[in-house]
Design an enzyme around this catalytic site. Structure first.
Site, PDB file in Angstrom:
ATOM      1  N   GLU A 141       0.826  -1.217   0.000  1.00 10.07           N
ATOM      2  CA  GLU A 141       0.000   0.000   0.000  1.00 10.07           C
ATOM      3  C   GLU A 141       0.859   1.266   0.000  1.00 10.07           C
ATOM      4  O   GLU A 141       0.526   2.277  -0.619  1.00 10.07           O
ATOM      5  CB  GLU A 141      -0.913  -0.008   1.243  1.00 10.07           C
ATOM      6  CG  GLU A 141      -1.937   1.106   1.288  1.00 10.07           C
ATOM      7  CD  GLU A 141      -2.947   1.010   0.162  1.00 10.07           C
ATOM      8  OE1 GLU A 141      -3.795   0.119   0.211  1.00 10.07           O
ATOM      9  OE2 GLU A 141      -2.874   1.824  -0.773  1.00 10.07           O
ATOM     10  N   GLU A 202      14.085  16.925  -4.451  1.00 12.10           N
ATOM     11  CA  GLU A 202      15.490  16.602  -4.197  1.00 12.10           C
ATOM     12  C   GLU A 202      16.372  17.565  -4.996  1.00 12.10           C
ATOM     13  O   GLU A 202      15.903  18.230  -5.915  1.00 12.10           O
ATOM     14  CB  GLU A 202      15.786  15.166  -4.675  1.00 12.10           C
ATOM     15  CG  GLU A 202      14.900  14.096  -4.103  1.00 12.10           C
ATOM     16  CD  GLU A 202      15.183  13.834  -2.632  1.00 12.10           C
ATOM     17  OE1 GLU A 202      16.323  14.050  -2.210  1.00 12.10           O
ATOM     18  OE2 GLU A 202      14.244  13.452  -1.908  1.00 12.10           O
ATOM     19  N   LYS A 217       5.075   3.928  -9.922  1.00  8.36           N
ATOM     20  CA  LYS A 217       3.810   3.683  -9.209  1.00  8.36           C
ATOM     21  C   LYS A 217       2.740   3.167 -10.174  1.00  8.36           C
ATOM     22  O   LYS A 217       1.956   2.275  -9.841  1.00  8.36           O
ATOM     23  CB  LYS A 217       3.348   4.964  -8.530  1.00  8.36           C
ATOM     24  CG  LYS A 217       4.284   5.405  -7.405  1.00  8.36           C
ATOM     25  CD  LYS A 217       4.015   6.841  -6.993  1.00  8.36           C
ATOM     26  CE  LYS A 217       4.971   7.254  -5.877  1.00  8.36           C
ATOM     27  NZ  LYS A 217       4.906   8.694  -5.601  1.00  8.36           N
TER      28      LYS A 217
END
Lengths: 336, 166
Positions: A141, A202, A217
């Protein structure tokens, strides 16, 4: 088995790993009261260091843990745990070393909970098949949109339905940048510097700005939610570097927002790229928020919105997965 | 079936009547007519019509109106569709006419262009509003745009799936 501690082996001790450690210690009594699960973090590995305590590591500053030389793989192969949590940084070249840790856990007969996207983005099918063969639960998850319950929704609420298509905003940093461009009229470079100053981006923003993070993802979503075997390499990626101030201005004038959208159906392209989203659409979410939308056969459109990153939020997702694994493995009190 | 369309009309007597006559000619019944006077430019005004009309009549009406008027928008499920895309890059150097011709050849049409130019050396942005008699023609029009944009090195931003927009 409900009287036995549920021993957690954690790989990765960055923001997410430490947040999980804190949650497991701080909520230990409440969790035991509520679910019957006696959580115990018995080992942690980060890079070439390991800390372990069969009675449970106290949540302290990482400097206070008794680190010794040790590798995650050794810890996993020792097998003195009931579940392995992989929360080391995602590598979008080949998924390693997380993928190796995941394989070792399953080989050793240990259930697996992932926050690291790499293993599932590169080897979903292999890990899924291996786990199924051995009857071991694998949960992930936390890999997509942190605490937003994407896979729980599909696995439980939509268990009898069919998701035909999924689209959404899976990267908070790029969404923050595009939101600033639309609201402040700033250019991409300026919005990116702001995102970096606020800790969203970043120093090397490639994974966020060029769509790699969202692509990883999406590969996991396509496999699990749409049942489409694919890897990160099958995702067509287009980032937001080409989105100009003028493009954003025109989109706004004509009632749209530009968003970095990840989208896949049961067939056709699996892709990430900038798209026009009508104002007021359920995908018109601002700032660093994520949104995941299912187009299901029976349920129609369902959109889930929330924070897609952050230590606490990601730990929340890991915790819900850990509870599910604990229940499946007989570590929880019998439910109602 | 119900459809809604927006056309640009000269702000002159009889113009509205011409469109209403067309609607009647193809078996349609007008539910509402809204003048959008705020859009008035150069003596032209945008008018939104909502009509009930048989399937085949709708197609012929859109076809007829597109020949005589500037059709700004058509909304109808399973029928005439509208969409909007954004092109980013050196659009004018690479030949905008070529792009638009590709859309016309696919039986779709360009009903609006809006342009932002950021100087000669910077990429421009062009919003293209498309209309088509049906989803098939729209799909072909978009595919034609995709191909041309790719060969010309332009970035094409399409509406997110299932939200073609108006």
């Amino acid at each position: 088995m409900a009287d036995h501690p549920f021993r957690v082996l954690l790989v990765g001790y960055g923001t997410v790993g430490r947040a999980l450690h804190r949650v497991l210690v701080e909520r230990h009594d409440a969790l035991r009261e509520r679910t019957g699960v006696d959580f115990r973090l018995v080992a942690v590995a980060r890079r070439d260091r390991a800390a372990r305590d069969p009675k449970g590591l106290a949540a302290e500053h990482p400097n206070a843990l008794a680190w010794s030389r040790g590798e995650a793989l050794e810890l996993i192969m020792e097998g003195d745990a009931d579940v392995v949590v992989e929360a080391s940084p995602t590598n979008l070249q080949n998924g390693q070393p997380g993928l190796g840790h995941a394989r070792a856990a399953l080989e050793g007969g240990l259930p697996l909970v992932l926050a690291n996207k790499g293993p599932m983005a590169f080897a979903y099918r292999e890990l899924h098949d291996r786990a199924a063969k051995q009857g071991l639960p694998v949960r992930f998850e936390a890999t997509v949109a942190a605490a937003v319950p994407v896979f729980h929704t599909q696995r439980h609420a939509l268990a009898g339905d069919t998701v035909l298509r999924v689209d959404g905003i899976l990267n908070g940093t790029s969404n923050f940048i595009l939101t600033r461009m639309a609201e402040e009229g700033s250019g991409l470079d300026q919005a990116l510097r702001e995102a970096q100053a606020m800790g969203y981006a970043e120093a090397d923003p490639t994974a966020d700005v060029d769509g790699l993070d969202a692509g990883a993802k999406l590969a996991i979503l396509a496999n699990h939610v749409l049942g489409r075997p694919c890897t990160f390499h099958d995702v067509k990626l287009e980032g937001i570097r080409g989105v100009t101030r003028e493009a954003v201005e025109l989109a706004t004038k004509h009632g749209h927002r530009i968003k970095l959208i990840a989208e896949a159906g049961r067939e056709g392209p699996i892709r990430v790229g900038p798209r026009l989203v009508p104002r007021g659409s359920t995908l018109d979410v601002s700032g660093a928020l994520n949104a995941v939308r299912f187009h299901a056969e029976l349920a129609g459109q369902l959109t889930m919105v929330g924070k897609g990153a952050g230590g606490k939020e990601t730990a929340a997702a890991l915790l819900s997965d850990l509870l599910e694994v604990a229940k499946l493995r007989g570590f929880a009190a019998p439910g109602p | 079936m119900r459809m809604e369309f927006e056309v640009e009309l000269p702000d002159a007597p009889g113009e509205l009547g011409n469109v209403l006559a067309r609607v009647a000619q193809f078996g349609g019944n007008v539910n509402s007519v809204v003048h959008r006077h705020e859009t008035l430019t150069d003596g032209r005004v945008a008018v939104v019509f909502q009509v009930d009309i048989p399937e085949d009549g709708a197609l012929r009406l859109v076809d007829a109106l597109a020949r005589t008027h500037r059709l700004l928008r058509v909304n109808r499920e399973g029928g005439p569709v509208g969409s909007v895309v954004l092109l980013v890059g050196h659009v004018f150097e690479s030949g905008l006419t070529d792009l638009l011709d590709a859309v016309f050849e696919a039986d779709a049409e360009v009903v609006e262009l809006d342009v932002r130019i950021a100087g000669r050396s910077n990429p421009s942005a062009v919003l293209v509003r498309l209309g088509a008699p049906d989803a098939g023609a729209m799909g072909r029009g978009l595919e034609a745009l995709r191909q041309r944009a790719a060969t010309q090195g332009l970035m094409l931003l399409e509406p997110v799936g299932g939200e073609a927009g108006g």
